[in-house]
Motif scaffolding. Structure first.
Motif, short mmCIF file in Angstrom:
data_model
loop_
_atom_site.label_atom_id
_atom_site.label_comp_id
_atom_site.label_asym_id
_atom_site.label_seq_id
_atom_site.Cartn_x
_atom_site.Cartn_y
_atom_site.Cartn_z
N ARG A 1 5.93 6.02 -3.03
CA ARG A 1 6.39 5.72 -1.67
C ARG A 1 7.81 6.27 -1.45
NH1 ARG A 1 5.38 0.68 -1.77
NH2 ARG A 1 7.46 0.00 -2.47
N GLU A 2 8.69 6.09 -2.42
CA GLU A 2 10.05 6.59 -2.31
C GLU A 2 10.08 8.13 -2.35
OE1 GLU A 2 12.75 4.83 -1.69
OE2 GLU A 2 11.53 3.01 -1.59
N ALA A 3 9.23 8.73 -3.17
CA ALA A 3 9.19 10.19 -3.27
C ALA A 3 8.73 10.82 -1.96
CB ALA A 3 8.27 10.62 -4.42
N ILE A 4 7.74 10.21 -1.32
CA ILE A 4 7.28 10.70 -0.03
C ILE A 4 8.41 10.63 0.99
CG2 ILE A 4 5.73 10.22 1.90
CD1 ILE A 4 3.64 9.32 -0.16
N ALA A 5 9.17 9.54 0.96
CA ALA A 5 10.30 9.42 1.88
C ALA A 5 11.35 10.49 1.62
CB ALA A 5 10.92 8.03 1.74
N ALA A 6 11.42 10.98 0.36
CA ALA A 6 12.39 12.02 0.01
C ALA A 6 11.84 13.42 0.26
CB ALA A 6 12.80 11.87 -1.46
N GLY A 7 10.61 13.52 0.80
CA GLY A 7 10.06 14.83 1.16
C GLY A 7 8.99 15.37 0.26
#
Length: 580
Positions: A535-541
């Motif tokens: 989830r955090e990686a997706i938010a980082a692009g």
């Protein structure tokens, strides 16, 4: 009767790049006898390759004796004939044996070789324990004398000898334009009136002290060069594939002519069609590529490095017809050329029905994915990585307790063998990690070099969109720390019981060190950690996840929808354990 001069004798000078080039014209000759000649080989000898990886070599072999200080002596085994294969992989063969370099060989009794490396043509083929029968008298290559037929100014050659006895010969086309240049030793042993008359002279140049090997820079042309030159004497050929009937030596001579008469493509953009029917060797591949990009007789590099010099990151399409011919002839080299073209902006379409090309394209894709994973994983782990580009190898400095180097090599037999051979000599602890679709073959190649095989892993990939992200069970709390590397921690009564890291590079994310304490396993905490990290990686692009999974971790990632890219074979040059 007047005869046209078809050769020039020139000074050999060094340009600003320290390359030997043609200087002032000293004399001219109507013809040259003995110039396009084969090297004179020493006597054949019987050898035993102890622990050889080769049972039936194809073509000439070379043995490099690598010493502990990294110096090498090179022996060429010309025209080898295998007579028997003994137990333990010992191969008995005979060949003409030549020491390649001009310098004396190291005394093998005083400086014990650390390793005997075998090369089949230009391909590294592995190592053997020793080679019995290498001669002590250090036989060398020898070259026959050269006679200049119908020379006009031989005294100029004699004048040069007082200063520098090396010069060059250039072959000319019918209009007097130079076609080629190669070195020669100007040692005059005889001058006599020419059989051609017209006050011309025939001059004999002794070459007995020349000991360089065929393939040396500016080498003498072989017998195959003369018929090639005859096709070029009227100028650059106007039809494609006139080189196709020649063998590799003739094609090499043709390539040298394209290099000397460079006519690069005026515009790389658009669609180019490569006729791959005759690309049965490396020379044929480059000739076909040159004609595809620059027309008949066109130049587009004689090797991979020269291809790169011709490319300028211009986007173009190359339709490679009958690509299976080059693929079958030399899979490793074909794949490297393919990758080089694509790396510089070319779209290469393989027009062929051979199923094996799917594997070739798959290997190129595997290498690219491995590179992406390596850079992202190194960031997650806080490691330093650099690429040894010439061998598709990434070197990682694993700077943590249990320090070591790790070589990450994408799978071709030559590259894996080379890396394993290097590791076998290294005094430092090293690991070899090989993503591969042929784990059995890779394992055999690694074990031949005496490395220890480690537990295998699996290369996995997943589109991150829709990745499961279950909530933590009752009583557990999830903490996220955002930074250059994202970390997730699951706690129970204030104590950390599960954790993981993930790094993002461009659109890729690599999870790292996903772990759960033994007493809290089988409660879904691994899925909780992975879900929070993604989830955090997706938010980082990030859009794509890449990871190497151990056998223990594989069930978790399978459950979360991660798919196999390849097997991963792991080995080390030490028997002890090191932290991964």
């Amino acid at each position: 009767m007047n005869f046209p001069f078809r050769y020039e004798l020139v000074e050999a000078v060094e340009d600003e790049f320290v390359n030997t080039v043609a200087g002032e014209v000293l004399a001219r000759a109507v013809d040259v006898d003995g110039w396009c000649a084969d090297v004179l080989l020493p006597e054949r000898r019987t050898l035993v390759l102890r622990g050889s990886p080769l049972e039936a070599p194809v073509g000439d072999l070379a043995v490099a004796l690598r010493y502990h200080d990294d110096s090498m002596d090179w022996w060429d085994l010309v025209d080898p004939v295998v007579h028997a294969t003994l137990p333990d992989g010992d191969v008995v063969l005979s060949a003409a044996v030549c020491l390649r370099d001009d310098r004396p060989a190291r005394p093998r009794k005083k400086a014990r070789p650390a390793q005997y490396r075998l090369f089949e043509g230009e391909r590294f083929a592995g190592t053997c324990r020793t080679v019995d029968g290498l001669p002590e008298d250090e036989p060398r290559y020898r070259w026959p004398a050269v006679t200049l037929i119908g020379c006009d100014r031989p005294d100029r050659i004699r004048d040069l000898v007082a200063v520098n006895d090396w010069g060059g010969i250039r072959a000319l086309d019918h209009d007097g334009r130079p076609m080629s240049f190669a070195m020669i030793k100007f040692v005059v042993t005889d001058i006599r009136p020419s059989v051609l008359g017209n006050d011309l002279l025939d001059v004999v140049l002794d070459q007995s002290s020349v000991t360089w090997s065929p393939g040396y820079y500016r080498e003498r042309p072989g017998p195959a060069s003369r018929p090639v030159w005859e096709l070029w004497r009227d100028g650059v050929p106007e039809k494609k594939n006139l080189w196709a009937p020649f063998d590799s030596a003739g094609r090499r001579a043709w390539l040298d002519l394209t290099h000397g008469n460079q006519r690069p493509a005026a515009d790389q953009t658009g669609v180019h069609h490569l006729d791959g029917r005759f690309a049965t060797d490396r020379e044929g591949l480059h000739l076909a590529l040159g004609e595809a990009m620059a027309g008949p007789g066109g130049y587009f590099g004689r090797n991979i490095d020269e291809i790169a010099d011709c490319l300028d990151f211009t986007e173009f399409t190359l339709v490679w017809h009958d690509a299976h011919v080059a693929h079958d002839a030399d899979r490793d080299y074909f794949t490297r050329v393919l990758e080089k073209l694509r790396a510089f902006g070319a779209t290469v379409e393989l027009d062929s029905t051979l199923d094996g090309l799917v594997a070739a394209d798959g290997l190129a894709a595997l290498r690219k994915l491995t590179e992406r994973w390596c850079r992202t994983w190194a960031k997650a782990a806080g490691l330093t990585v650099h690429e040894a580009r010439e061998r598709h190898t990434w070197i990682v400095d694993v700077n943590r307790p249990g320090w070591r180097y790790e070589r990450i090599v994408t799978d071709t037999s030559a590259e894996v063998r080379w890396a394993a051979a290097e590791m076998a000599l290294s005094p430092d602890p090293e690991w070899l990690t090989t993503p591969t679709n042929s784990p059995e073959a890779v394992t055999r190649a690694i074990m031949h070099e005496g490395l220890w095989i480690r537990p295998p892993e699996t290369f996995l990939r997943r589109d991150l969109a829709g990745h499961p992200a279950p909530p933590a069970p009752d009583g557990y709390e999830v903490t996220v720390k955002r930074g250059d590397v994202i970390s997730v921690e699951v706690t129970w009564n204030g104590s950390a019981v599960a954790s993981g890291l993930i790094a993002v590079v461009d659109e890729d994310a690599a999870p790292h060190r996903i772990k759960t304490t033994p007493e809290h396993r089988r409660r879904g905490l691994g899925s909780v950690v992975m879900g929070a990290l993604v989830r955090e990686a997706i938010a980082a692009g990030a859009t794509t996840g890449l990871l190497f999974a151990t056998e223990d971790g594989l069930p978790l990632y399978r459950k979360l929808g991660w798919e196999t890219v390849s097997d991963v074979v792991i080995a080390s040059n030490t028997e002890g354990n090191h932290d991964q």
